[in-house]
Design an enzyme around this catalytic site. Sequence first.
Site, PDB file in Angstrom:
ATOM      1  N   GLU A 173       3.582   4.279  -0.279  1.00 22.52           N
ATOM      2  CA  GLU A 173       4.576   4.678  -1.364  1.00 22.52           C
ATOM      3  C   GLU A 173       5.227   5.830  -0.804  1.00 22.52           C
ATOM      4  OE1 GLU A 173       2.460   6.103  -4.938  1.00 22.52           O
ATOM      5  OE2 GLU A 173       1.277   4.263  -5.101  1.00 22.52           O
ATOM      6  N   ASP A 216      -7.641  -3.292   9.781  1.00 22.68           N
ATOM      7  CA  ASP A 216      -8.548  -3.521  10.937  1.00 22.68           C
ATOM      8  C   ASP A 216      -8.076  -4.700  11.528  1.00 22.68           C
ATOM      9  OD1 ASP A 216      -9.679  -0.990  11.234  1.00 22.68           O
ATOM     10  OD2 ASP A 216     -11.570  -1.768  10.575  1.00 22.68           O
ATOM     11  N   ARG A 229      -3.623  -4.965  12.135  1.00 25.48           N
ATOM     12  CA  ARG A 229      -2.908  -4.072  12.964  1.00 25.48           C
ATOM     13  C   ARG A 229      -2.802  -4.924  14.515  1.00 25.48           C
ATOM     14  NH1 ARG A 229      -5.972   1.463  11.621  1.00 25.48           N
ATOM     15  NH2 ARG A 229      -4.155   2.292  10.207  1.00 25.48           N
ATOM     16  N   GLU A 280       2.198  -0.370   9.868  1.00 27.27           N
ATOM     17  CA  GLU A 280       0.673  -0.497   9.893  1.00 27.27           C
ATOM     18  C   GLU A 280      -0.234   0.400  10.448  1.00 27.27           C
ATOM     19  OE1 GLU A 280      -0.911  -4.713   9.800  1.00 27.27           O
ATOM     20  OE2 GLU A 280       1.120  -5.394   9.548  1.00 27.27           O
ATOM     21  N   ILE A 325       7.947  -2.231   1.971  1.00 27.64           N
ATOM     22  CA  ILE A 325       7.074  -3.287   1.877  1.00 27.64           C
ATOM     23  C   ILE A 325       7.709  -4.510   2.551  1.00 27.64           C
ATOM     24  CG2 ILE A 325       5.719  -4.866   0.419  1.00 27.64           C
ATOM     25  CD1 ILE A 325       5.087  -1.819   0.236  1.00 27.64           C
ATOM     26  N   GLU A 358       0.279   7.810  16.293  1.00 26.30           N
ATOM     27  CA  GLU A 358      -0.652   9.041  15.824  1.00 26.30           C
ATOM     28  C   GLU A 358      -1.689   8.689  15.463  1.00 26.30           C
ATOM     29  OE1 GLU A 358       3.548  10.034  16.763  1.00 26.30           O
ATOM     30  OE2 GLU A 358       2.544   8.641  15.501  1.00 26.30           O
ATOM     31  N   GLN A 410      17.809  -0.444  30.897  1.00 24.44           N
ATOM     32  CA  GLN A 410      18.246   0.467  31.941  1.00 24.44           C
ATOM     33  C   GLN A 410      18.478  -0.358  33.314  1.00 24.44           C
ATOM     34  OE1 GLN A 410      18.336   3.540  31.656  1.00 24.44           O
ATOM     35  NE2 GLN A 410      19.322   4.144  33.525  1.00 24.44           N
ATOM     36  N   ILE A 411      17.830  -1.445  33.509  1.00 20.61           N
ATOM     37  CA  ILE A 411      17.783  -2.585  34.711  1.00 20.61           C
ATOM     38  C   ILE A 411      19.008  -3.090  34.360  1.00 20.61           C
ATOM     39  CG2 ILE A 411      17.214  -4.779  35.757  1.00 20.61           C
ATOM     40  CD1 ILE A 411      14.241  -3.874  35.164  1.00 20.61           C
ATOM     41  N   LEU A 441       0.874  -1.509   0.102  1.00 17.80           N
ATOM     42  CA  LEU A 441       0.095   0.003   0.071  1.00 17.80           C
ATOM     43  C   LEU A 441       0.866   1.213   0.047  1.00 17.80           C
ATOM     44  CD1 LEU A 441      -2.970   1.319   0.228  1.00 17.80           C
ATOM     45  CD2 LEU A 441      -2.573   1.137   2.677  1.00 17.80           C
TER      46      LEU A 441
END
Length: 393
Positions: free
Chosen positions: A127, A240, A243, A366, A157, A370, A339-340, A125
Amino acid sequence: MPWDVLTDEQREIRELVRTLARERVAPRAAEIDESHAFPWDVVELFREHELFGLLFDEEWGGSGTGTLLALVAIEEVSKVCATSGLLLAVQELGSLGLKLAGAQEQKERYLPKLASGEWLPAYALTEAGSGSDSAAMRTTAVRDGDEYVLNGSKRFITNAGVASLYTVFAKTDPDAGHPGISAFLVESDAPGFAVARLEPKMGISGSTTGELTFDDCRIPAGNLLGEEGDGFKIAMRILDRSRPGVAAQALGIAQGATDYALEYAKSRETMGKPIAQHQLIQAKLADMETETEAARGLLYRFGQMCDAGVDGAELTKASAQAKLKCGDVAMWVTTEAVQILGGYGYIKEYPVERFMRDAKITQIYEGTQEVQRLVIAREMLRESRAFLLAGVG
């Protein structure tokens, strides 16, 4: 875990996948990352043990065990190797167009090969100039007798160069925006199709990510998915359902990093005792485990909804929530794990730096985080408006 939503049969399959991941995939994880080589041996392992079949119905040679268990399998593999977990997630992503919009003849031709893992698929999908804004795509498809002729390119891709079948989106009406987009099935040997380059990446290094080019690429007209102009709707329905595959990958990364950090903290000593006995480390581990479990709740909820036949706006929102939460948790948890481990966490001898690099992409591909927030807010507003209109009525 002492309690979960899985049935006894699902738990048994989870244990099989978990054992396979720990015994056969985990020893390869660091080498896959370092070599940047596509793990064909892991593909063969998944074929041999029919793991790809977890993503497909029995009609096509799959197990028919449903979405929840497929997500669990991706999670289990991703606990030890995110690249290998992605193999399963993309098998679903690249097949969903067929499952959702394919004609019977198309399904019969391709789905058994995908269910067995004989063929790997890809989803094309994005580009270079159209990521989240799919209406800006420039790849075109023109009908010419019994064929379509595709021209343009796709970028970023997954499975580029290793897939046998690509679900490709192109403009059949360049001036129509989203309604001008159509979806096509393009086999890897189609004349005029090529993989122009593969990208060097921060993480998931064994997974190929590349640029596809279409130079008067001719495909049979029968390879159109659905009708002309259905492409954008198909793409959104695919996302849908795909993801959460990324969310499962992210969840596995988070749990794998938490588990490793815990074991390290139990064995690493400072000031005369294991660092796991220091309250600041305990607090980090507690938060890591709790956030990971919260993310798991959203992801498994989506799987249950999918298996129950839920569709439409409710599923869209649940999908975005799972992807958002799991991706953000993976990035935060892996940072805490580094960090640990302190200085050891920053060197490649220990896997948490790989977990951290692999986690970042789950906030991007995917649909960025945001975009997930926009999707969730949009569905919230729709629900609110529907509630208000119902009250007025």
